[in-house]
Scaffold this motif. Sequence first.
Motif, PDB file in Angstrom:
ATOM      1  N   VAL A   1      -5.675  19.390 121.279  1.00  0.00           N
ATOM      2  CA  VAL A   1      -4.531  19.957 121.998  1.00  0.00           C
ATOM      3  C   VAL A   1      -3.646  20.742 121.029  1.00  0.00           C
ATOM      4  CG1 VAL A   1      -2.416  19.407 123.268  1.00  0.00           C
ATOM      5  CG2 VAL A   1      -4.557  18.234 123.837  1.00  0.00           C
ATOM      6  N   ALA A   2      -3.432  20.198 119.835  1.00  0.00           N
ATOM      7  CA  ALA A   2      -2.635  20.906 118.836  1.00  0.00           C
ATOM      8  C   ALA A   2      -3.311  22.210 118.422  1.00  0.00           C
ATOM      9  CB  ALA A   2      -2.412  20.013 117.614  1.00  0.00           C
ATOM     10  N   ASP A   3      -4.645  22.190 118.272  1.00  0.00           N
ATOM     11  CA  ASP A   3      -5.376  23.419 117.951  1.00  0.00           C
ATOM     12  C   ASP A   3      -5.121  24.486 119.008  1.00  0.00           C
ATOM     13  OD1 ASP A   3      -6.528  22.330 115.671  1.00  0.00           O
ATOM     14  OD2 ASP A   3      -8.402  21.776 116.685  1.00  0.00           O
ATOM     15  N   TYR A   4      -5.173  24.068 120.262  1.00  0.00           N
ATOM     16  CA  TYR A   4      -5.026  25.017 121.362  1.00  0.00           C
ATOM     17  C   TYR A   4      -3.609  25.581 121.411  1.00  0.00           C
ATOM     18  CZ  TYR A   4      -5.266  26.967 126.090  1.00  0.00           C
ATOM     19  OH  TYR A   4      -5.224  27.816 127.177  1.00  0.00           O
ATOM     20  N   ILE A   5      -2.604  24.705 121.312  1.00  0.00           N
ATOM     21  CA  ILE A   5      -1.219  25.162 121.372  1.00  0.00           C
ATOM     22  C   ILE A   5      -0.875  26.014 120.159  1.00  0.00           C
ATOM     23  CG2 ILE A   5       1.185  24.399 121.297  1.00  0.00           C
ATOM     24  CD1 ILE A   5       0.411  22.042 123.061  1.00  0.00           C
ATOM     25  N   ALA A   6      -1.322  25.604 118.974  1.00  0.00           N
ATOM     26  CA  ALA A   6      -1.021  26.360 117.761  1.00  0.00           C
ATOM     27  C   ALA A   6      -1.621  27.756 117.805  1.00  0.00           C
ATOM     28  CB  ALA A   6      -1.539  25.611 116.529  1.00  0.00           C
ATOM     29  N   GLY A   7      -2.734  27.915 118.492  1.00  0.00           N
ATOM     30  CA  GLY A   7      -3.372  29.215 118.593  1.00  0.00           C
ATOM     31  C   GLY A   7      -2.737  30.156 119.596  1.00  0.00           C
ATOM     32  N   MET A   8      -1.818  29.652 120.407  1.00  0.00           N
ATOM     33  CA  MET A   8      -1.186  30.489 121.426  1.00  0.00           C
ATOM     34  C   MET A   8      -0.274  31.537 120.796  1.00  0.00           C
ATOM     35  SD  MET A   8       0.000  27.736 124.313  1.00  0.00           S
ATOM     36  CE  MET A   8      -1.168  26.928 125.413  1.00  0.00           C
ATOM     37  N   THR A   9      -0.143  32.666 121.435  1.00  0.00           N
ATOM     38  CA  THR A   9       0.892  33.630 121.094  1.00  0.00           C
ATOM     39  C   THR A   9       2.181  33.225 121.810  1.00  0.00           C
ATOM     40  OG1 THR A   9       0.372  35.066 122.976  1.00  0.00           O
ATOM     41  CG2 THR A   9      -0.813  35.474 120.900  1.00  0.00           C
ATOM     42  N   LEU A  61       4.337  21.320 127.443  1.00  0.00           N
ATOM     43  CA  LEU A  61       2.904  21.632 127.438  1.00  0.00           C
ATOM     44  C   LEU A  61       2.064  20.522 126.823  1.00  0.00           C
ATOM     45  CD1 LEU A  61       2.853  25.422 126.433  1.00  0.00           C
ATOM     46  CD2 LEU A  61       2.093  24.431 128.611  1.00  0.00           C
ATOM     47  N   PHE A  62       2.521  19.951 125.712  1.00  0.00           N
ATOM     48  CA  PHE A  62       1.696  18.986 124.988  1.00  0.00           C
ATOM     49  C   PHE A  62       1.308  17.784 125.855  1.00  0.00           C
ATOM     50  CE2 PHE A  62       0.921  15.488 122.046  1.00  0.00           C
ATOM     51  CZ  PHE A  62       0.054  16.066 121.130  1.00  0.00           C
ATOM     52  N   PRO A  63       2.253  17.086 126.488  1.00  0.00           N
ATOM     53  CA  PRO A  63       1.841  15.948 127.323  1.00  0.00           C
ATOM     54  C   PRO A  63       1.030  16.356 128.552  1.00  0.00           C
ATOM     55  CG  PRO A  63       4.200  16.344 127.541  1.00  0.00           C
ATOM     56  CD  PRO A  63       3.720  17.205 126.416  1.00  0.00           C
ATOM     57  N   LEU A  64       1.263  17.570 129.069  1.00  0.00           N
ATOM     58  CA  LEU A  64       0.455  18.035 130.204  1.00  0.00           C
ATOM     59  C   LEU A  64      -1.018  18.089 129.825  1.00  0.00           C
ATOM     60  CD1 LEU A  64       2.658  20.911 131.699  1.00  0.00           C
ATOM     61  CD2 LEU A  64       1.971  18.806 132.873  1.00  0.00           C
ATOM     62  N   TYR A  65      -1.322  18.661 128.659  1.00  0.00           N
ATOM     63  CA  TYR A  65      -2.706  18.761 128.216  1.00  0.00           C
ATOM     64  C   TYR A  65      -3.262  17.395 127.818  1.00  0.00           C
ATOM     65  CZ  TYR A  65      -1.965  23.834 127.975  1.00  0.00           C
ATOM     66  OH  TYR A  65      -1.698  25.151 128.273  1.00  0.00           O
ATOM     67  N   MET A  66      -2.441  16.555 127.222  1.00  0.00           N
ATOM     68  CA  MET A  66      -2.910  15.220 126.831  1.00  0.00           C
ATOM     69  C   MET A  66      -3.261  14.390 128.058  1.00  0.00           C
ATOM     70  SD  MET A  66      -3.111  14.728 123.526  1.00  0.00           S
ATOM     71  CE  MET A  66      -3.035  12.941 123.338  1.00  0.00           C
ATOM     72  N   ASN A  67      -2.439  14.485 129.084  1.00  0.00           N
ATOM     73  CA  ASN A  67      -2.669  13.683 130.301  1.00  0.00           C
ATOM     74  C   ASN A  67      -3.764  14.254 131.179  1.00  0.00           C
ATOM     75  OD1 ASN A  67      -0.625  11.875 129.591  1.00  0.00           O
ATOM     76  ND2 ASN A  67       0.958  13.119 130.586  1.00  0.00           N
ATOM     77  N   ASP A  68      -3.995  15.565 131.081  1.00  0.00           N
ATOM     78  CA  ASP A  68      -5.035  16.203 131.898  1.00  0.00           C
ATOM     79  C   ASP A  68      -5.754  17.255 131.061  1.00  0.00           C
ATOM     80  OD1 ASP A  68      -6.677  17.194 133.835  1.00  0.00           O
ATOM     81  OD2 ASP A  68      -5.076  17.948 135.150  1.00  0.00           O
ATOM     82  N   PRO A  86      -9.076  25.413 128.563  1.00  0.00           N
ATOM     83  CA  PRO A  86     -10.158  26.308 128.981  1.00  0.00           C
ATOM     84  C   PRO A  86     -11.522  25.624 128.999  1.00  0.00           C
ATOM     85  CG  PRO A  86      -8.735  27.394 127.395  1.00  0.00           C
ATOM     86  CD  PRO A  86      -8.306  25.961 127.438  1.00  0.00           C
ATOM     87  N   ARG A  87     -12.418  26.179 129.791  1.00  0.00           N
ATOM     88  CA  ARG A  87     -13.739  25.583 129.977  1.00  0.00           C
ATOM     89  C   ARG A  87     -14.496  25.445 128.658  1.00  0.00           C
ATOM     90  NH1 ARG A  87     -17.292  28.402 134.459  1.00  0.00           N
ATOM     91  NH2 ARG A  87     -15.474  27.658 135.637  1.00  0.00           N
ATOM     92  N   ARG A  88     -14.363  26.424 127.779  1.00  0.00           N
ATOM     93  CA  ARG A  88     -15.139  26.370 126.533  1.00  0.00           C
ATOM     94  C   ARG A  88     -14.676  25.250 125.610  1.00  0.00           C
ATOM     95  NH1 ARG A  88     -12.833  28.972 122.119  1.00  0.00           N
ATOM     96  NH2 ARG A  88     -10.857  30.060 122.506  1.00  0.00           N
ATOM     97  N   TRP A  89     -13.524  24.654 125.890  1.00  0.00           N
ATOM     98  CA  TRP A  89     -13.052  23.531 125.103  1.00  0.00           C
ATOM     99  C   TRP A  89     -13.551  22.187 125.639  1.00  0.00           C
ATOM    100  CZ3 TRP A  89      -9.064  23.594 121.118  1.00  0.00           C
ATOM    101  CH2 TRP A  89      -8.669  24.882 120.752  1.00  0.00           C
ATOM    102  N   GLN A  90     -14.139  22.193 126.829  1.00  0.00           N
ATOM    103  CA  GLN A  90     -14.426  20.920 127.496  1.00  0.00           C
ATOM    104  C   GLN A  90     -15.460  20.072 126.778  1.00  0.00           C
ATOM    105  OE1 GLN A  90     -12.503  19.759 129.977  1.00  0.00           O
ATOM    106  NE2 GLN A  90     -11.337  21.661 129.622  1.00  0.00           N
TER     107      GLN A  90
END
Length: 395
Positions: free
Chosen positions: A366-374, A334-341, A346-350
């Motif tokens: 990206v770390a904030d987003y992943i860390a917040g996941m369940t 997941l981490f490199p997927l979000y870093m590369n794209d 989510p839209r509210r993060w853009q």
Amino acid sequence: MPAAYACDPAQARGRLHPEEESAFRSCFQRDRDRIIHCSAFRRLKHKTQVFVEHEGDFYRTRLTHSIEVAQVARTISNALGLDTDLTEAVALAHDLGHTPFGHTGEDALNALMHPYGGFDHNAQTIRIVTRLERHYAEFDGLNLTWDTLEGIAKHNGPVVGPDGLPISLGPLPYALAEYNALHDLELHSHASAEAQVAALSDDIAYNNHDLHDGLRAGLFEEEQIAHLPLVGPAYAEVDARYPCLDPYRRQHEALRRVFGAMVGDVLETSRARLQAAGCADAQAIRDLGHPVIAFSSGMTAAIRDIRAFLFANMYRAPRVMEQRARVTRALEALFPLYMNDPALLPRRWQSEIEAATTETALARLVADYIAGMTDRFALQEHARLTGEDVMRDGS
């Protein structure tokens, strides 16, 4: 009657953004309530301690663990004449920054964030309550009191030495350094007695419930823990008092005695240390240079033996290690997927992504987003973006 060394809400050191005080709640009660009502606290329901969520609904989650810690902390705090609301606020908040998949997720995210300053769940909690929760019109975060923020940051002890250098290896965690530059939490000193109670209540809660969950999961049997300090004597006491008790009740009666022994030890030891310290106020507790809330040396040794057993037979059990490998693979994808794209976020993060002018700033988002996941959402997102189900046999 509160003890002289208790934190007094009337003498609290305020909030970063001044607010009008409540007519019917103390400032520490408001902190506790804001933590309970925040989004990160609700997400703890689906973040697990040791087992991945699909293992079953019986095992502890970060939410049930936090509630158990708060219950223990409030009991100890009340018995010692401390402010129970501040203690409870720190206890309820202490795990807000945890990633999905417990310490496995934190280890994976820390490794992924190594080029960008690393990841620390305690520092992430500070980031959540000071920045990432965005519900109020006048400020980001929860605008908690200095006293609660200090407790979250330092409940395990000072973070930096007298020279200002980090006590642990490596630099000061990014999120903590960032906020401390804005609002000095005096990271060189110990926290209040209330925060110290929250820290030891965490130890009491997880030592007890990890034994319970490990037995329930079949990772070890009661015969294997009969030699452990605290545990063996507790089973012997139950057997002597209730011969032929059914296995489930026997287990519960034994483990509740283990639980009670740890609480009783903290109370006895801490009362003696507080009396010896003779502190006239809460600040004197911070300035002592050593903790006042503690286990006895005998209890510390007993807990060390229990933790060693759990490490070998639970945290490193083959079944758990297999799950660790699977969920680590999911986060590593997941981490490199979000870093590369970053548009995958989510839209509210853009808008924040567009404002991130460096790779490090983007990595932190990206770390904030992943860390917040369940647990569940992380696995779903991984499957959606990669087409792979890491939890399926043979994957």
